[in-house]
Design an enzyme around this catalytic site. Structure first.
Site, PDB file in Angstrom:
ATOM      1  N   LYS A  13       0.808  -1.230   0.000  1.00 14.89           N
ATOM      2  CA  LYS A  13       0.000   0.000   0.000  1.00 14.89           C
ATOM      3  C   LYS A  13       0.841   1.280   0.000  1.00 14.89           C
ATOM      4  O   LYS A  13       0.444   2.273  -0.591  1.00 14.89           O
ATOM      5  CB  LYS A  13      -1.060   0.029   1.106  1.00 14.89           C
ATOM      6  CG  LYS A  13      -0.565  -0.109   2.510  1.00 14.89           C
ATOM      7  CD  LYS A  13      -1.756  -0.143   3.458  1.00 14.89           C
ATOM      8  CE  LYS A  13      -1.351  -0.213   4.909  1.00 14.89           C
ATOM      9  NZ  LYS A  13      -0.470  -1.361   5.259  1.00 14.89           N
ATOM     10  N   ARG A  88      -6.411   2.301  11.690  1.00 16.59           N
ATOM     11  CA  ARG A  88      -6.027   0.906  11.935  1.00 16.59           C
ATOM     12  C   ARG A  88      -6.904   0.272  13.011  1.00 16.59           C
ATOM     13  O   ARG A  88      -6.724  -0.900  13.318  1.00 16.59           O
ATOM     14  CB  ARG A  88      -4.574   0.862  12.392  1.00 16.59           C
ATOM     15  CG  ARG A  88      -3.578   0.392  11.323  1.00 16.59           C
ATOM     16  CD  ARG A  88      -2.217   0.532  11.940  1.00 16.59           C
ATOM     17  NE  ARG A  88      -1.164  -0.226  11.352  1.00 16.59           N
ATOM     18  CZ  ARG A  88      -0.267   0.277  10.503  1.00 16.59           C
ATOM     19  NH1 ARG A  88      -0.375   1.501  10.070  1.00 16.59           N
ATOM     20  NH2 ARG A  88       0.730  -0.478  10.083  1.00 16.59           N
ATOM     21  N   ARG A 126      12.756 -12.827   4.160  1.00 20.44           N
ATOM     22  CA  ARG A 126      13.613 -11.628   4.232  1.00 20.44           C
ATOM     23  C   ARG A 126      14.156 -11.378   5.637  1.00 20.44           C
ATOM     24  O   ARG A 126      15.220 -10.807   5.803  1.00 20.44           O
ATOM     25  CB  ARG A 126      12.823 -10.397   3.770  1.00 20.44           C
ATOM     26  CG  ARG A 126      12.933 -10.200   2.273  1.00 20.44           C
ATOM     27  CD  ARG A 126      12.414  -8.838   1.905  1.00 20.44           C
ATOM     28  NE  ARG A 126      11.088  -8.884   1.356  1.00 20.44           N
ATOM     29  CZ  ARG A 126      10.200  -7.918   1.440  1.00 20.44           C
ATOM     30  NH1 ARG A 126      10.460  -6.820   2.102  1.00 20.44           N
ATOM     31  NH2 ARG A 126       9.024  -8.033   0.874  1.00 20.44           N
ATOM     32  N   ARG A 128      15.964 -12.286   8.770  1.00 16.75           N
ATOM     33  CA  ARG A 128      16.914 -13.368   9.121  1.00 16.75           C
ATOM     34  C   ARG A 128      17.030 -13.593  10.613  1.00 16.75           C
ATOM     35  O   ARG A 128      17.565 -14.581  11.048  1.00 16.75           O
ATOM     36  CB  ARG A 128      18.279 -13.061   8.549  1.00 16.75           C
ATOM     37  CG  ARG A 128      18.105 -12.699   7.093  1.00 16.75           C
ATOM     38  CD  ARG A 128      19.177 -13.107   6.246  1.00 16.75           C
ATOM     39  NE  ARG A 128      18.541 -13.037   4.946  1.00 16.75           N
ATOM     40  CZ  ARG A 128      19.128 -13.136   3.824  1.00 16.75           C
ATOM     41  NH1 ARG A 128      20.367 -13.364   3.787  1.00 16.75           N
ATOM     42  NH2 ARG A 128      18.483 -13.042   2.694  1.00 16.75           N
ATOM     43  N   ARG A 139       2.832  -8.141  14.060  1.00 14.80           N
ATOM     44  CA  ARG A 139       2.154  -7.179  13.183  1.00 14.80           C
ATOM     45  C   ARG A 139       0.904  -7.805  12.550  1.00 14.80           C
ATOM     46  O   ARG A 139      -0.127  -7.167  12.437  1.00 14.80           O
ATOM     47  CB  ARG A 139       3.111  -6.687  12.095  1.00 14.80           C
ATOM     48  CG  ARG A 139       4.035  -5.574  12.577  1.00 14.80           C
ATOM     49  CD  ARG A 139       5.175  -5.325  11.611  1.00 14.80           C
ATOM     50  NE  ARG A 139       4.748  -4.823  10.320  1.00 14.80           N
ATOM     51  CZ  ARG A 139       4.619  -3.541  10.007  1.00 14.80           C
ATOM     52  NH1 ARG A 139       4.885  -2.621  10.907  1.00 14.80           N
ATOM     53  NH2 ARG A 139       4.223  -3.167   8.820  1.00 14.80           N
TER      54      ARG A 139
HETATM   55  P1  AMP Z   1       3.513   1.323   8.868  1.00 16.75           P
HETATM   56  O1  AMP Z   1       4.697   2.010   8.244  1.00 16.75           O
HETATM   57  O2  AMP Z   1       2.201   1.875   8.386  1.00 16.75           O
HETATM   58  O3  AMP Z   1       3.575  -0.160   8.756  1.00 16.75           O
HETATM   59  O4  AMP Z   1       3.571   1.665  10.434  1.00 16.75           O
HETATM   60  C1  AMP Z   1       4.682   1.320  11.231  1.00 16.75           C
HETATM   61  C2  AMP Z   1       4.243   1.217  12.686  1.00 16.75           C
HETATM   62  O5  AMP Z   1       3.756   2.483  13.139  1.00 16.75           O
HETATM   63  C3  AMP Z   1       3.098   0.249  12.959  1.00 16.75           C
HETATM   64  O6  AMP Z   1       3.561  -1.082  13.092  1.00 16.75           O
HETATM   65  C4  AMP Z   1       2.532   0.804  14.248  1.00 16.75           C
HETATM   66  O7  AMP Z   1       3.318   0.465  15.355  1.00 16.75           O
HETATM   67  C5  AMP Z   1       2.658   2.306  14.023  1.00 16.75           C
HETATM   68  N1  AMP Z   1       1.431   2.866  13.379  1.00 16.75           N
HETATM   69  C6  AMP Z   1       1.331   3.364  12.116  1.00 16.75           C
HETATM   70  N2  AMP Z   1       0.079   3.778  11.864  1.00 16.75           N
HETATM   71  C7  AMP Z   1      -0.645   3.525  12.990  1.00 16.75           C
HETATM   72  C8  AMP Z   1      -1.999   3.698  13.356  1.00 16.75           C
HETATM   73  N3  AMP Z   1      -2.901   4.204  12.504  1.00 16.75           N
HETATM   74  N4  AMP Z   1      -2.371   3.325  14.608  1.00 16.75           N
HETATM   75  C9  AMP Z   1      -1.483   2.810  15.483  1.00 16.75           C
HETATM   76  N5  AMP Z   1      -0.193   2.600  15.203  1.00 16.75           N
HETATM   77  C10 AMP Z   1       0.240   2.955  13.962  1.00 16.75           C
END
Ligand code: AMP
Length: 183
Positions: A13, A88, A126, A128, A139
């Protein structure tokens, strides 16, 4: 246009958000990027978010919503925006609804659908180190419990559009353009 890009970790995305942002000339709002920026600047928000982000959990709705609100209220978002990684949780989606209902409405939620087992396999190859593996698993666990419920939430509002994410990047992009063009 006001668009949400939605999908599990590793669905692409972020890449698609950059394309749409360029083609529609609207800002790309990535909460992950904003939070990483806060972490590297050493701000209070960054300090609170760092550990949670490193574990693959979710930063509190309160913190995330406050940074999104501040960003959406800037002038360059008047014509629209692409939200990537937000909302989220259902609580974040409800808060976003309230924030937008004062002025604007969402045009669509583009859900990039992927075969999750396949994506997990690719990410695991990916990663390691064991600690990275745990973060990936966490996640997905978080996505399944907290974020998946947004699918029926936006379906009920007739805003959800499914995009097949198991294709070449360019093809996914084309499909997204078709959906946006038809709205
Ligand atoms: P992303 O780059 O979107 O995968 O976000 C990296 C990390 O930031 C996530 O694994 C969460 O820990 C935090 N994060 C990003 N967006 C949100 C959100 N809308 N709500 C809560 N945590 C977020």
């Amino acid at each position: 246009m006001r668009i949400i890009l939605f999908g599990p970790p590793g669905c692409g995305k972020g890449t698609q958000a950059v394309f749409i942002s360029k083609s529609l000339s609207v800002p790309h709002l990535s909460t992950g990027d904003m939070l990483r920026g806060a972490v590297s600047s050493g701000s209070e928000i960054g300090l609170q978010a760092k550990e949670i982000m490193e574990s693959g959990g979710l930063v509190s709705d309160k913190i995330v919503f406050s940074i999104v609100k501040e960003r959406i209220e800037k002038n360059d978002c008047e014509k629209g925006f692409i939200l990537d990684g937000f909302p989220r949780t259902v609580n974040q989606a409800e808060k976003l609804d309230l924030l937008l209902s004062e002025n604007y409405k969402l045009d669509c939620v583009l859900r990039i659908k992927v075969d999750e087992e396949e994506i997990v396999k690719r990410l695991i190859i990916r990663a390691r180190e064991d600690d990275k593996l745990d973060v990936i698993k966490n996640r997905f666990k978080t996505y399944n419990s907290e974020t998946q419920p947004l699918i029926p939430f936006y379906e009920e509002r007739n805003l959800l559009y499914n995009i097949n994410g198991m294709q070449e990047i360019e093809k996914v992009s084309e499909d997204i353009k078709k959906v946006i063009g038809a709205i």
